[in-house]
Design a protein around this motif. Structure first.
Motif, short mmCIF file in Angstrom:
data_model
loop_
_atom_site.label_atom_id
_atom_site.label_comp_id
_atom_site.label_asym_id
_atom_site.label_seq_id
_atom_site.Cartn_x
_atom_site.Cartn_y
_atom_site.Cartn_z
N GLU A 11 7.45 10.91 -10.41
CA GLU A 11 6.89 10.59 -9.10
C GLU A 11 5.37 10.81 -9.04
O GLU A 11 4.71 10.34 -8.12
CB GLU A 11 7.57 11.39 -7.99
CG GLU A 11 7.35 12.89 -8.04
CD GLU A 11 8.39 13.61 -8.89
OE1 GLU A 11 8.56 14.82 -8.69
OE2 GLU A 11 9.02 12.96 -9.76
N HIS A 39 11.52 -3.00 -10.63
CA HIS A 39 12.06 -1.88 -9.86
C HIS A 39 12.65 -0.90 -10.87
O HIS A 39 13.51 -1.28 -11.68
CB HIS A 39 13.11 -2.34 -8.87
CG HIS A 39 12.57 -3.34 -7.87
ND1 HIS A 39 11.80 -2.97 -6.79
CD2 HIS A 39 12.68 -4.69 -7.82
CE1 HIS A 39 11.46 -4.04 -6.10
NE2 HIS A 39 11.98 -5.11 -6.70
N TRP A 46 14.49 8.76 -7.51
CA TRP A 46 13.25 8.03 -7.23
C TRP A 46 13.39 6.55 -7.55
O TRP A 46 13.91 6.18 -8.61
CB TRP A 46 12.09 8.62 -8.01
CG TRP A 46 11.61 9.92 -7.45
CD1 TRP A 46 11.96 11.17 -7.87
CD2 TRP A 46 10.72 10.10 -6.34
NE1 TRP A 46 11.34 12.13 -7.10
CE2 TRP A 46 10.57 11.50 -6.15
CE3 TRP A 46 10.03 9.23 -5.50
CZ2 TRP A 46 9.76 12.04 -5.14
CZ3 TRP A 46 9.22 9.76 -4.50
CH2 TRP A 46 9.10 11.14 -4.33
N PHE A 48 10.97 3.27 -7.94
CA PHE A 48 9.58 2.85 -8.09
C PHE A 48 9.49 1.32 -8.07
O PHE A 48 10.31 0.64 -8.67
CB PHE A 48 9.01 3.34 -9.43
CG PHE A 48 9.08 4.83 -9.61
CD1 PHE A 48 8.04 5.66 -9.21
CD2 PHE A 48 10.21 5.42 -10.20
CE1 PHE A 48 8.11 7.03 -9.38
CE2 PHE A 48 10.29 6.78 -10.39
CZ PHE A 48 9.24 7.60 -9.97
N THR A 49 8.48 0.82 -7.38
CA THR A 49 8.12 -0.60 -7.47
C THR A 49 6.84 -0.66 -8.28
O THR A 49 5.87 0.03 -7.97
CB THR A 49 7.90 -1.20 -6.07
OG1 THR A 49 9.09 -1.06 -5.30
CG2 THR A 49 7.54 -2.68 -6.18
N ILE A 64 2.19 1.58 -10.85
CA ILE A 64 3.10 1.94 -9.76
C ILE A 64 2.50 1.51 -8.43
O ILE A 64 1.41 1.94 -8.05
CB ILE A 64 3.39 3.45 -9.74
CG1 ILE A 64 3.85 3.94 -11.12
CG2 ILE A 64 4.43 3.77 -8.67
CD1 ILE A 64 5.10 3.29 -11.63
N ILE A 65 3.21 0.65 -7.71
CA ILE A 65 2.75 0.16 -6.41
C ILE A 65 3.26 1.05 -5.28
O ILE A 65 2.52 1.41 -4.35
CB ILE A 65 3.24 -1.29 -6.17
CG1 ILE A 65 2.66 -2.23 -7.23
CG2 ILE A 65 2.87 -1.76 -4.77
CD1 ILE A 65 3.23 -3.63 -7.15
N SER A 66 4.52 1.43 -5.37
CA SER A 66 5.11 2.28 -4.33
C SER A 66 6.27 3.07 -4.93
O SER A 66 6.79 2.74 -6.00
CB SER A 66 5.60 1.46 -3.14
OG SER A 66 6.67 0.60 -3.53
N LYS A 67 6.67 4.11 -4.24
CA LYS A 67 7.78 4.94 -4.69
C LYS A 67 8.48 5.53 -3.46
O LYS A 67 7.86 5.72 -2.41
CB LYS A 67 7.28 6.07 -5.59
CG LYS A 67 6.31 7.00 -4.90
CD LYS A 67 5.70 8.01 -5.85
CE LYS A 67 4.67 8.88 -5.13
NZ LYS A 67 4.01 9.83 -6.04
N SER A 68 9.76 5.78 -3.58
CA SER A 68 10.51 6.40 -2.49
C SER A 68 11.68 7.19 -3.06
O SER A 68 12.29 6.78 -4.05
CB SER A 68 11.02 5.34 -1.50
OG SER A 68 11.88 4.42 -2.16
#
Length: 234
Positions: A11, A39, A46, A48-49, A64-68
């Motif tokens: 992350e 993805h 986690w 990741f996009t 990495i563009i986004s993570k959740s």
């Protein structure tokens, strides 16, 4: 959505480089190229996009563009299942249980077990593939094989059940399960648990249960138990 799995992505990463084999698969087999979106999960929740910034066969790099962090289930299921004589039947259980939802799997070696050696690396790949196919971000934990007597002597803090075929007083699993509660369920080999093993489980406060009116194969019983827990907690 196609989901990729790599245990090494964190992350805290802003970029990530896949190893040679996975880079080749992404760039040559899947024909992904610069600008394509992937993805990815690390199996620890986690998602990741990421965007491909280099698509070489030896070096596939993403930004990495986004993570959740995905939410966990409101229960934990641990299935301790004896290996089947034919590996493909156990692999079927691993695949289906992962798709339905499970946290921990332990192969247990019992008195009547015909197979005492299992291919952990092969089983891990089956679980990883099923996790990706079902678009989940938590990789079930696969424990090393353990003898029944050693497994049963551990300390358990969750609901504990043993599913067996002996003609004794048993409750239906669905009547005993509690919602949003962790549970451990024992499933025996083709020859079922021995009387000694059943008695040992009862001494350790495992609840004897039935999974229905018909006699099920080991892998079918394990999948049925997994689905019962998932269905209750929907």
């Amino acid at each position: 959505m196609q989901l990729f799995y790599n245990a090494n992505i964190s992350e805290n990463d802003v970029s990530f480089t896949f190893d040679k084999d996975e880079s080749r698969h992404i760039s040559k087999v899947l024909r992904k190229t610069i600008g394509d979106i992937l993805h990815i999960t690390n199996g620890q929740g986690w998602l990741f996009t990421a965007e491909i910034t280099m698509a070489a066969q030896k070096n596939c790099v993403v930004s990495i563009i986004s993570k959740s962090l995905q939410p966990k289930r409101n229960y934990n299921l641990h299935l301790a299942v004896a290996p089947t004589k034919m590996n493909d039947r156990y692999e079927s259980f691993l695949e289906k249980a992962t798709e339905i939802g499970i946290e921990t799997i332990t192969p247990i070696i019992c008195d009547h077990s015909e197979r005492k050696i299992v291919k952990i690396e092969r089983f891990e790949k089956i679980i990883q593939s099923a996790m990706k196919q079902s678009l989940q971000c938590y990789l079930p934990k696969l424990n090393s094989p353990i003898a029944f007597k050693d497994f049963i002597n551990q300390d358990f803090t969750d609901q504990t059940f043993i599913a067996h075929c002996e003609e004794t007083d048993k409750k239906s699993l669905k009547s005993q399960l509690e919602q949003r509660t962790d549970c451990t369920i024992l499933i025996g080999p083709e020859g079922d648990f021995s009387v000694k093993e059943i008695e040992m489980a009862l001494q350790h406060h495992f609840i004897p249960v039935t999974l229905g009116e018909t006699r099920l194969r080991t892998e079918t019983a394990a999948i049925a138990a997994c689905h019962s827990v998932a269905f209750l907690n929907e």
